[in-house]
Write a protein that holds these residues in place. Structure first.
Motif, PDB file in Angstrom:
ATOM      1  N   THR A 195      61.251 -21.352  30.468  1.00 40.10           N
ATOM      2  CA  THR A 195      61.696 -21.497  29.074  1.00 40.10           C
ATOM      3  C   THR A 195      60.724 -22.354  28.281  1.00 40.10           C
ATOM      4  OG1 THR A 195      64.033 -21.267  29.665  1.00 40.10           O
ATOM      5  CG2 THR A 195      63.539 -22.357  27.574  1.00 40.10           C
ATOM      6  N   LEU A 196      60.326 -23.487  28.853  1.00 38.17           N
ATOM      7  CA  LEU A 196      59.411 -24.391  28.148  1.00 38.17           C
ATOM      8  C   LEU A 196      58.087 -23.703  27.828  1.00 38.17           C
ATOM      9  CD1 LEU A 196      60.059 -27.705  30.118  1.00 38.17           C
ATOM     10  CD2 LEU A 196      60.666 -27.227  27.739  1.00 38.17           C
ATOM     11  N   MET A 197      57.567 -22.920  28.767  1.00 35.51           N
ATOM     12  CA  MET A 197      56.275 -22.268  28.550  1.00 35.51           C
ATOM     13  C   MET A 197      56.354 -21.162  27.494  1.00 35.51           C
ATOM     14  SD  MET A 197      53.913 -23.780  30.050  1.00 35.51           S
ATOM     15  CE  MET A 197      52.692 -22.563  29.582  1.00 35.51           C
ATOM     16  N   SER A 198      57.544 -20.719  27.150  1.00 37.64           N
ATOM     17  CA  SER A 198      57.680 -19.693  26.111  1.00 37.64           C
ATOM     18  C   SER A 198      57.885 -20.296  24.719  1.00 37.64           C
ATOM     19  CB  SER A 198      58.872 -18.778  26.437  1.00 37.64           C
ATOM     20  OG  SER A 198      60.104 -19.486  26.350  1.00 37.64           O
ATOM     21  N   MET A 199      57.917 -21.635  24.664  1.00 33.54           N
ATOM     22  CA  MET A 199      58.165 -22.307  23.393  1.00 33.54           C
ATOM     23  C   MET A 199      56.868 -22.561  22.614  1.00 33.54           C
ATOM     24  SD  MET A 199      61.430 -22.692  23.106  1.00 33.54           S
ATOM     25  CE  MET A 199      61.610 -21.105  23.944  1.00 33.54           C
ATOM     26  N   ASP A 200      57.035 -22.912  21.329  1.00 33.40           N
ATOM     27  CA  ASP A 200      55.914 -23.292  20.472  1.00 33.40           C
ATOM     28  C   ASP A 200      55.652 -24.792  20.618  1.00 33.40           C
ATOM     29  OD1 ASP A 200      55.785 -20.695  19.459  1.00 33.40           O
ATOM     30  OD2 ASP A 200      57.226 -21.155  17.857  1.00 33.40           O
ATOM     31  N   PHE A 201      54.363 -25.180  20.515  1.00 30.94           N
ATOM     32  CA  PHE A 201      53.993 -26.583  20.664  1.00 30.94           C
ATOM     33  C   PHE A 201      53.162 -27.053  19.470  1.00 30.94           C
ATOM     34  CE2 PHE A 201      54.822 -25.142  24.961  1.00 30.94           C
ATOM     35  CZ  PHE A 201      55.537 -26.203  25.505  1.00 30.94           C
ATOM     36  N   ILE A 202      53.286 -28.372  19.212  1.00 31.66           N
ATOM     37  CA  ILE A 202      52.469 -29.039  18.195  1.00 31.66           C
ATOM     38  C   ILE A 202      51.719 -30.150  18.898  1.00 31.66           C
ATOM     39  CG2 ILE A 202      52.481 -30.268  15.992  1.00 31.66           C
ATOM     40  CD1 ILE A 202      55.686 -28.781  16.634  1.00 31.66           C
ATOM     41  N   THR A 203      50.463 -30.375  18.549  1.00 30.11           N
ATOM     42  CA  THR A 203      49.672 -31.430  19.184  1.00 30.11           C
ATOM     43  C   THR A 203      48.837 -32.159  18.145  1.00 30.11           C
ATOM     44  OG1 THR A 203      48.019 -31.918  20.893  1.00 30.11           O
ATOM     45  CG2 THR A 203      47.782 -29.842  19.710  1.00 30.11           C
ATOM     46  N   ASP A 204      48.513 -33.417  18.445  1.00 32.12           N
ATOM     47  CA  ASP A 204      47.596 -34.164  17.582  1.00 32.12           C
ATOM     48  C   ASP A 204      46.281 -34.444  18.307  1.00 32.12           C
ATOM     49  OD1 ASP A 204      48.468 -35.982  19.420  1.00 32.12           O
ATOM     50  OD2 ASP A 204      49.150 -37.495  17.984  1.00 32.12           O
ATOM     51  N   GLU A 205      46.038 -33.709  19.393  1.00 36.49           N
ATOM     52  CA  GLU A 205      44.802 -33.852  20.154  1.00 36.49           C
ATOM     53  C   GLU A 205      43.930 -32.608  19.991  1.00 36.49           C
ATOM     54  OE1 GLU A 205      45.537 -36.155  24.122  1.00 36.49           O
ATOM     55  OE2 GLU A 205      47.038 -34.569  23.973  1.00 36.49           O
ATOM     56  N   HIS A 206      42.616 -32.797  20.075  1.00 37.77           N
ATOM     57  CA  HIS A 206      41.707 -31.648  20.051  1.00 37.77           C
ATOM     58  C   HIS A 206      41.911 -30.807  21.315  1.00 37.77           C
ATOM     59  CE1 HIS A 206      39.686 -33.069  16.496  1.00 37.77           C
ATOM     60  NE2 HIS A 206      39.456 -34.233  17.061  1.00 37.77           N
ATOM     61  N   GLU A 207      42.107 -31.499  22.420  1.00 30.29           N
ATOM     62  CA  GLU A 207      42.424 -30.865  23.693  1.00 30.29           C
ATOM     63  C   GLU A 207      43.764 -31.449  24.140  1.00 30.29           C
ATOM     64  OE1 GLU A 207      42.253 -28.653  27.208  1.00 30.29           O
ATOM     65  OE2 GLU A 207      41.027 -28.493  25.405  1.00 30.29           O
ATOM     66  N   PRO A 208      44.790 -30.619  24.401  1.00 35.41           N
ATOM     67  CA  PRO A 208      46.132 -31.149  24.680  1.00 35.41           C
ATOM     68  C   PRO A 208      46.239 -31.812  26.047  1.00 35.41           C
ATOM     69  CG  PRO A 208      46.120 -28.767  24.960  1.00 35.41           C
ATOM     70  CD  PRO A 208      44.762 -29.142  24.407  1.00 35.41           C
ATOM     71  N   PHE A 209      45.479 -32.869  26.236  1.00 41.09           N
ATOM     72  CA  PHE A 209      45.407 -33.552  27.526  1.00 41.09           C
ATOM     73  C   PHE A 209      46.760 -34.119  27.941  1.00 41.09           C
ATOM     74  CE2 PHE A 209      44.843 -37.677  29.723  1.00 41.09           C
ATOM     75  CZ  PHE A 209      44.309 -37.219  30.912  1.00 41.09           C
ATOM     76  N   ILE A 210      47.448 -34.806  27.004  1.00 43.48           N
ATOM     77  CA  ILE A 210      48.723 -35.446  27.354  1.00 43.48           C
ATOM     78  C   ILE A 210      49.783 -34.392  27.654  1.00 43.48           C
ATOM     79  CG2 ILE A 210      50.520 -37.035  26.559  1.00 43.48           C
ATOM     80  CD1 ILE A 210      48.435 -38.397  24.839  1.00 43.48           C
TER      81      ILE A 210
END
Length: 311
Positions: A195-210
């Motif tokens: 379920t989580l992998m099918s969701m939309d994400f927002i990030t403030d990193e150039h590469e979503p390391f965290i």
């Protein structure tokens, strides 16, 4: 052999003002005198510093590099020379401190204000940057000490933690945050990996390391690609996107504590073991701290501890 220090002083003013004429006025010298200083400095370091155009000078790459070296010394000298005759039994003068953007914005204004109520002769220059940039400025002497966040000393200090004195201040919990509406309507309160992998994400990193670190911590899966619908440099803007129900994002729990308590934001924990991020005060081990630095650091640690106890 070092260049003549007076010529470096003239160079600093010429570069800062981008004008030989204005530098001459500030230094109470003649314009030809300033030009002569620059020519002699160029001869000493064997490279041109300015390209002359009609009524204009353009700094060269060498000038940019030299100014980066001279600027911290000149600015520190200017701010501290007036205090040199003052007694050394109480804090005074400029403190140059670095911190991560959101941590600095959240904590430094109030703590610095409280400190100045006790020691009003202390001033601050705060740099808010990424940890690697802060450590670089610390190593170059641009900052007196820094507050940084990191997952482990080995990861953050590039295999050389022994050259730093690292004092742990606090731990913050990284959460995957969702608005209540998104959690209920889009996820159906389901926090499975699929379920989580099918969701939309927002990030403030150039590469979503965290974000990658969070998924590895809970699911032991290395994720190469997320459905990132927005990458935005401001963490406050990222939190606003979460509040609007645009998707999921990683944040520190203390930044939205009230909204978690009231149920407006849902922190997602697939297991009980939380992702912790360490906040530490870092300084060079071989640098002797001044009375002002020691006094502020003690005050700062107490303030952070008090805020942690309020959670």
């Amino acid at each position: 052999m070092l260049p003549d220090l007076n010529r470096l002083r003239v160079f600093y003013h010429v570069y800062s003002l981008q004008s030989i004429n204005m530098a001459a006025k500030n230094l109470h010298l003649t314009q030809p005198g300033v030009s002569q200083h620059i020519k002699k400095l160029e001869f000493e370091i064997k490279t041109p510093l300015f390209i002359r155009r009609h009524k204009k000078i353009i700094p060269t790459w060498a000038a940019d590099k030299l100014f980066a070296m001279v600027k911290p010394f000149m600015e520190t000298l200017g701010s501290e020379i007036k205090n040199i005759s003052k007694p050394m039994d109480h804090p005074y003068g400029l403190l140059r401190i670095g911190a991560p953007l959101e941590f600095g914005k959240t904590y430094f204004p109030a703590i610095c204000q409280a400190f100045r109520k006790k020691y009003n002769q202390v001033t601050f220059k705060i740099r808010l940057e990424e940890p690697d940039q802060l450590l670089d400025m610390l190593n170059k002497g641009i900052l007196d000490f820094v507050v940084i966040d990191y997952f482990s000393a080995k990861d953050q200090f590039f295999g050389r933690p022994e050259q730093y004195k690292i004092d742990s201040l606090a731990e913050e919990t990284f959460i995957l945050a969702s608005s209540k509406e998104y959690f209920e309507n889009m996820m159906g309160k389901n926090i499975s990996f699929e379920t989580l992998m099918s969701m939309d994400f927002i990030t403030d990193e150039h590469e979503p390391f965290i974000l990658k670190h969070w998924f590895w911590h809970y699911f032991k899966k290395s994720i190469s690609k997320f459905n990132i619908i927005m990458a935005i440099e401001s963490h406050q803007a990222l939190l606003n996107c979460v509040r609007l129900g645009m998707g999921l994002a990683i944040t520190a729990d203390h930044l939205i504590w009230n909204e978690i308590e009231t149920g407006k934001i849902v922190p997602i924990f697939p297991t009980k073991e939380k992702v912790l991020n360490k906040i530490s005060l870092v300084q060079l081990r071989d640098k002797k701290a001044t009375l002002t630095e020691e006094t502020f650091q003690t005050f700062f640690k107490k303030q952070i501890k008090a805020k942690e106890n309020l959670k």
